[in-house]
Design a protein around this motif. Sequence first.
Motif, short mmCIF file in Angstrom:
data_model
loop_
_atom_site.label_atom_id
_atom_site.label_comp_id
_atom_site.label_asym_id
_atom_site.label_seq_id
_atom_site.Cartn_x
_atom_site.Cartn_y
_atom_site.Cartn_z
N SER A 146 -9.51 4.50 4.90
CA SER A 146 -9.89 4.25 6.33
C SER A 146 -11.29 4.64 6.44
O SER A 146 -12.25 4.18 7.12
N MET A 184 -6.35 -1.94 4.41
CA MET A 184 -7.24 -1.38 5.52
C MET A 184 -8.27 -2.35 5.84
O MET A 184 -8.67 -2.59 7.16
N PHE A 211 0.82 -1.15 0.02
CA PHE A 211 0.04 0.11 0.19
C PHE A 211 0.97 1.38 0.08
O PHE A 211 0.53 2.28 -0.65
N SER A 244 0.71 4.01 -2.90
CA SER A 244 0.43 5.30 -2.78
C SER A 244 1.31 6.45 -2.93
O SER A 244 1.25 7.60 -3.45
N PHE A 245 2.68 5.90 -2.65
CA PHE A 245 3.84 6.87 -2.65
C PHE A 245 4.75 6.81 -3.93
O PHE A 245 5.23 7.83 -4.47
N VAL A 248 -8.53 8.40 12.25
CA VAL A 248 -7.47 8.53 11.43
C VAL A 248 -7.91 9.24 10.28
O VAL A 248 -7.34 10.10 9.79
N ARG A 289 -1.63 12.81 -2.27
CA ARG A 289 -1.35 11.39 -1.84
C ARG A 289 -2.06 10.69 -0.40
O ARG A 289 -2.20 9.63 0.06
N ILE A 290 -2.40 11.84 0.38
CA ILE A 290 -2.98 11.56 1.79
C ILE A 290 -4.33 10.86 1.47
O ILE A 290 -4.99 10.29 2.17
N TYR A 328 -5.39 8.35 -0.13
CA TYR A 328 -5.42 6.95 -0.34
C TYR A 328 -5.77 6.31 1.04
O TYR A 328 -6.58 5.63 1.37
N VAL A 329 -4.92 6.91 2.33
CA VAL A 329 -5.13 6.37 3.52
C VAL A 329 -6.30 7.05 4.31
O VAL A 329 -7.14 6.43 4.82
N VAL A 333 0.73 16.41 -1.47
CA VAL A 333 -0.29 16.29 -0.53
C VAL A 333 -1.55 15.24 -0.89
O VAL A 333 -2.38 14.91 0.06
N THR A 336 -6.18 12.84 9.35
CA THR A 336 -5.75 12.84 7.87
C THR A 336 -6.57 14.06 7.08
O THR A 336 -5.85 14.61 6.21
#
Lengths: 240, 49
Positions: free
Chosen positions: A64, A213, A37, A41-42, A107, A56-57, A59-60, A54, A111
């Motif tokens: 979530s 997740m 993951f 994502s990175f 989360v 890319r945040i 994905y989490v 930014v 985020t």
Amino acid sequence: MTQQAAPETVVEPSDSEKSKRTTKWLGIAVAVSIVVFIYASFFYAPEDSVQGVVQRIFYVHVASAWIAALAFFVVFLGSIGYLAKRNLRWDAYAGASAEVGLLFTTVVLVTGMMWGKAIWGVYWTWEPRLTSVLVLWLLYLAYVALRAYVPDPSRKARFSAVLGIVAFLDVPIVYLSVKWWRTLHPEQVIVTEQGPQLPASMIVALMVGLVAMTLVYVYFVRLRFNVNDLEQQIKREVAK
Amino acid sequence: MSGTEVNGPVMLAIGYGLAVVLYGGYWIYLKQKASRLETTLRRVKGSGN
């Protein structure tokens, strides 16, 4: 003189050992999926041309959020199950799922605040999506607190079940808030009438995040169940 | 340079960092609680309670 080999004794692992082994393998699957993951994502997903790194945040944050909704759906089902059958196993499922869902929602909020600060210039604004998610977080915080402070198991299960059903009403409100009201939060980009509004590689990274997740969710619920079982065993031993 | 360019990488790092702290912290909490309870259970069983 020849020695005869002793007949082998086949020892079947107990249910507890099997469960521990399953949890261990699940833990390894979680670790591997998180590494994949992070890579997706990175490094795999391209950088967004408007928002930059930014984004890319996303994905989490989104993965979530989806799993938090799944967790609260399990609470909803567990609550209905308990009220219908009066079996504490349903309540245990709901309780474990609520605690893990609360973690996922935390989360999402954290985020989202970091993403908001970078794009909107503020950590928080009282707009419908953010506010409804905060209400969701408070509802399940109340659910977890209720479970911690009601000592009688059947009363705890009954009260929790009612709150678990009522609290779930906020989940569709959160989902539809970006359609119902004019919000600062972006609209859905995956589930739309025109299909996903993202490049394929971004969708792949998000799907990898969803798998990771989901595994984290199942793993945490299993660990929470293990803690519940140990607490029950201690109570039984003390009562003997 | 816009505010997004300045804040973006920092906010991304803080966001992912906090997610790791929250998920990792909960994992450690559950592991430690299970370990403590297993010790208590062994002690309770051993005392013949």
